[in-house]
Design an enzyme around this catalytic site. Structure first.
Site, short mmCIF file in Angstrom:
data_model
loop_
_atom_site.label_atom_id
_atom_site.label_comp_id
_atom_site.label_asym_id
_atom_site.label_seq_id
_atom_site.Cartn_x
_atom_site.Cartn_y
_atom_site.Cartn_z
N LYS A 192 0.83 -1.22 0.00
CA LYS A 192 0.00 0.00 0.00
C LYS A 192 0.86 1.26 0.00
O LYS A 192 0.64 2.19 -0.77
CB LYS A 192 -0.91 0.06 1.25
N ARG A 239 -9.38 1.29 8.51
CA ARG A 239 -9.10 -0.13 8.68
C ARG A 239 -9.99 -0.81 9.71
O ARG A 239 -9.71 -1.94 10.12
CB ARG A 239 -7.62 -0.44 8.87
N ARG A 254 11.85 -5.63 4.42
CA ARG A 254 11.64 -4.18 4.22
C ARG A 254 12.64 -3.35 5.02
O ARG A 254 12.95 -3.64 6.17
CB ARG A 254 10.22 -3.81 4.67
N ARG A 293 11.54 -1.34 10.85
CA ARG A 293 10.49 -1.01 11.83
C ARG A 293 10.46 -2.02 12.97
O ARG A 293 10.67 -3.21 12.76
CB ARG A 293 9.12 -0.99 11.12
N ARG A 328 -0.41 -9.00 13.36
CA ARG A 328 -0.99 -7.95 12.51
C ARG A 328 -1.91 -8.56 11.45
O ARG A 328 -2.95 -8.00 11.12
CB ARG A 328 0.12 -7.13 11.83
#
Ligand code: AP5
Length: 230
Positions: free
Chosen positions: A19, A95, A134, A168, A179
């Protein structure tokens, strides 16, 4: 209150589906504000504000802060943006159903134009690989991946030239699984919500970044409710 905004784009998708990567390209291409509630919460955390201290614990458990807190942040930011941008691309908002219903009120009252919604669809296996690889530029926030999205010069950010990167704190395998559970319970119902309104566009998010981007641009430019001004 009538809006000055001309466009609203919403990106739905599981954590790590891409996203943020796509929102950045859409925002640049159509001169929209990249409205990431995740980034806004991380800014609160970095500033060590009272809200930041509270939300860090929740985010690091893979859970959602309260709808009241998120909606407060969203309302304040939209009010501030009204004077300075022609539209927004929501990344990670709404969300929950409560957030989506609140956003509907803004469409009904004319505070925001009706949205074009994209679902970036990616399998759970790909999500884990994407999130585990990431990393992000500390200076400008550009997102990279160890295998799939590398900077042109290794160790140097393409966008700003910085050589400082971070990972992160919620990108561990254990937190990702949590999550994903929360996504399945609280966010997935929004797929039916927007689908029943006839505004949902499904994208095969397993394709390379550029292919997903070009599918999005094609839909935006073919949509008569959005007049494309660059
Ligand atoms: P947020 O920051 O929004 O996290 P998220 O939804 O979990 O999504 P991510 O940022 O992890 O992933 P992404 O889909 O943006 O993927 P990306 O483009 O980075 O929110 C964090 C937390 O804040 C939440 O868990 C929650 O606690 C809280 N929060 C935020 N908003 C909230 C709200 N509205 N209500 C309640 N709580 C809220 O891509 C991932 C990786 O894959 C990157 O390395 C990228 O380079 C790579 N990649 C991207 N696309 C491709 C591709 N097509 N092929 C190969 N690799 C790709």
């Amino acid at each position: 209150m009538t809006s000055n905004f001309a466009y609203t784009v919403i990106l739905l998708g599981a954590p790590g589906s891409g996203k943020g990567t796509q929102a950045k390209s859409i925002a640049e291409q159509y001169d929209l504000f990249h409205f990431s509630t995740g980034d806004m919460l991380r800014e609160e955390i970095s500033s060590n504000s009272e809200i930041g201290v509270q939300v860090k614990k929740i985010i690091d458990m893979g859970k959602f802060p309260s709808d009241d807190l998120i909606l407060d942040i969203v309302h304040k930011k939209l009010f501030e943006l009204k004077k300075s941008t022609q539209g927004v691309v929501f990344d990670g908002f709404p969300r929950t159903l409560t957030q989506a219903l609140e956003l509907e009120k803004m469409f009904e009252h004319g505070d925001l134009p009706s949205p074009l919604v994209f679902l970036v669809d990616v399998s759970a296996g790909d999500i884990i690989t994407r999130i585990m690889g990431r990393y992000t530029c500390v200076t400008c926030g550009t997102v990279y991946h160890d295998q799939y999205v590398k900077p042109r010069v290794s160790g140097v950010c393409d966008s700003c030239g910085s050589s400082q990167f971070m990972r992160r704190s919620d990108d561990t395998e254990e937190i990702i699984r949590q999550r994903l559970d929360v996504y399945n319970q609280q966010t997935k119902p929004l797929i039916d919500f927007y689908s029943s309104k006839g505004v949902l566009n499904r994208l095969d998010g397993s394709k390379p970044v550029a292919e997903v981007t070009s599918a999005i641009f094609k839909i935006i430019e073919g949509n008569s409710s959005i007049s494309v001004a660059r």
